[in-house]
Design a protein around this motif. Structure first.
Motif, mmCIF file in Angstrom:
data_model
loop_
_atom_site.group_PDB
_atom_site.id
_atom_site.type_symbol
_atom_site.label_atom_id
_atom_site.label_comp_id
_atom_site.label_asym_id
_atom_site.label_seq_id
_atom_site.Cartn_x
_atom_site.Cartn_y
_atom_site.Cartn_z
ATOM 1 N N ASP A 176 19.766 29.237 -18.486
ATOM 2 C CA ASP A 176 20.584 30.405 -19.105
ATOM 3 C C ASP A 176 19.628 31.210 -20.085
ATOM 4 N N ASN A 189 18.633 35.409 -19.179
ATOM 5 C CA ASN A 189 18.845 36.314 -20.354
ATOM 6 C C ASN A 189 17.896 36.881 -20.977
ATOM 7 N N LYS A 246 23.490 36.557 -12.087
ATOM 8 C CA LYS A 246 23.829 37.403 -13.078
ATOM 9 C C LYS A 246 23.698 38.979 -12.925
#
Length: 434
Positions: A103, A107, A153
């Protein structure tokens, strides 16, 4: 080649054909009727069992000698090495994900790279890592978890993203000076690695540039993405792996160090040591299918090799090149080398092994056609990597399939670099002398 060819040798290829028919046939059938995960309805390690039984039946020796042949194939150095990479890649992926590393990297990447350049960016990163590490498998193990999370994402088609990872991994593996394929090709053809690298680079760079343009075209329309805050510490294991890879550190050291670092940083937070050990085993377990299939394919390919099946293919190609050579021997023998290693790779599903097996015959073809050692070594490496990158039952496609939850066919049909490299390489064969 040391095998003794008999009239029976051509039948030793039948087990492989049976496996391909069962594995691909069942997958195509279930996909045609709309079944999800069609290629997983008949697990590959089960689909290969009838082929192994047929190989034993065709084996002209005793059952004991058949078992010895099968075990010898399973225990081949390249097969065991791949299996160990599977385990470490699975463990790293599992630990990094559980500790929050995936994660964080997603990001971080989304905050730095525009969505329109994510696809070519992943291709370039995969290529750099594979060149440094000398292995497409280690590259896929390190990059696949990141690429999958980024594609989800950013709203990028996961099949195209998986193809970008595979393309980059094969691009780098083909160029790497420390790659097993490079070592096998240069040794068998009697040239040095630097000359072979230069010969490869001319072809590979053109294919890579075209691939990047294709990936830019396929990238989704730029959109505003919500980028969550992330802990920079959790990005370190991936950065650490990339640095080690660029420095040329052994792939086992790279992945093992990544596992320890990802777990150690995670334990600075609420990630426990007990969870760390369980996640390592979970990662091992996630590679069970590909682990078993690689072992079984290794055993099956040994039957084909010992039975003389590979030599039958080789001699057949030599006869063809002699006929075509009446037009242009130089081009004919280059095509013969390319076809020889490609067909062998289809049989053994391992690009390094295929080069080792056909190297001596390729050298004879090169001498007959007055082809330089660097060109013949380059052709061996390029076309073995092309075939490996397009094999639905190849280790790379299977590992990506497990990581992206896709069918191997979906992945290889998006391996644009390998597809483009076919045409670029053939142009060099026909129009440019080494």
């Amino acid at each position: 080649m040391d095998n003794h060819i008999t009239k029976f040798s051509k039948f030793t290829i039948l087990p492989l054909l049976l496996f391909v028919i069962i594995f691909l046939g069942s997958g195509i059938y279930f996909k045609s009727i709309g079944v999800d995960y069609a290629f997983y309805q008949v697990p590959a390690p089960i689909a290969i069992i009838p082929a192994i039984v047929l190989a034993f039946l065709l084996n002209r020796g005793s059952v004991s000698s058949g078992v010895e042949t099968f075990v010898k194939g399973i225990g081949h150095n390249n097969i065991i090495t791949m299996c160990l990479i599977y385990l470490l890649a699975g463990a790293f992926s599992s630990v990094a994900s559980a500790s929050g590393g995936v994660d964080a990297v997603v990001n971080a990447g989304l905050s730095l790279i525009p969505s329109s350049f994510l696809l070519p960016g992943i291709f370039i990163i995969s290529g750099v890592v594979a060149t440094a590490m000398g292995t497409s498998m280690g590259t896929i193990g390190a990059i696949a978890p990141i690429a999958y999370a980024v594609s989800v994402k950013a709203g990028i088609d996961v099949t195209v993203m998986a193809g970008a990872v595979l393309s980059g991994a094969m691009f780098g593996d083909n160029l790497s000076i420390i790659s097993d394929t490079t070592i096998a090709a240069t040794r068998s053809q009697g040239c040095n690695m630097r000359d072979k690298f230069k010969e490869n680079f001319n072809m590979s760079l053109i294919a890579a540039i075209v691939t990047i343009l294709v990936l830019i075209f396929l990238a989704p329309t730029p959109q505003a993405l919500e980028v969550k805050s992330y802990d920079s510490l959790l990005v370190i294991p991936y950065f650490f792996i990339l640095v080690l890879a660029i420095l040329g550190v052994n792939v086992f050291v790279v992945l093992f160090s990544g596992i320890l670092l990802a777990g150690g940083i995670g334990m600075l937070g609420d990630y426990t040591f007990l969870a760390f050990t369980k996640d390592i085993y979970k990662g091992f377990s996630s590679m069970q299918e590909i682990f078993l299939l690689s072992l079984l394919i290794g055993g099956l390919s040994e039957f084909i090799k010992v039975g003389g099946g590979l030599e039958v293919i080789s001699l057949g190609i030599q006869k063809i090149t002699k006929k075509v050579g009446k037009w242009n021997q130089y081009i004919a023998d280059q095509l013969g080398i390319s076809l020889l290693v490609s067909l062998t790779n289809l049989c053994v599903a391992n690009n390094t092994v295929s080069i080792i097996v056909v190297g001596p015959i390729a050298k004879k073809l090169a001498i007959a056609g007055e082809i330089s050692g660097k060109r013949s070594a380059s052709l061996l490496d390029i076309f073995s990597c092309i075939t490996q990158g397009l094999l639905p039952y190849g280790a790379q496609a299977l590992l990506l399939g497990a990581s992206f939850k896709l069918t191997p066919v979906d992945i290889v049909t998006n391996s644009y670099y390998c597809l483009i490299l076919i045409f670029v390489s053939l142009l060099f064969v026909f129009f440019r002398k080494s």
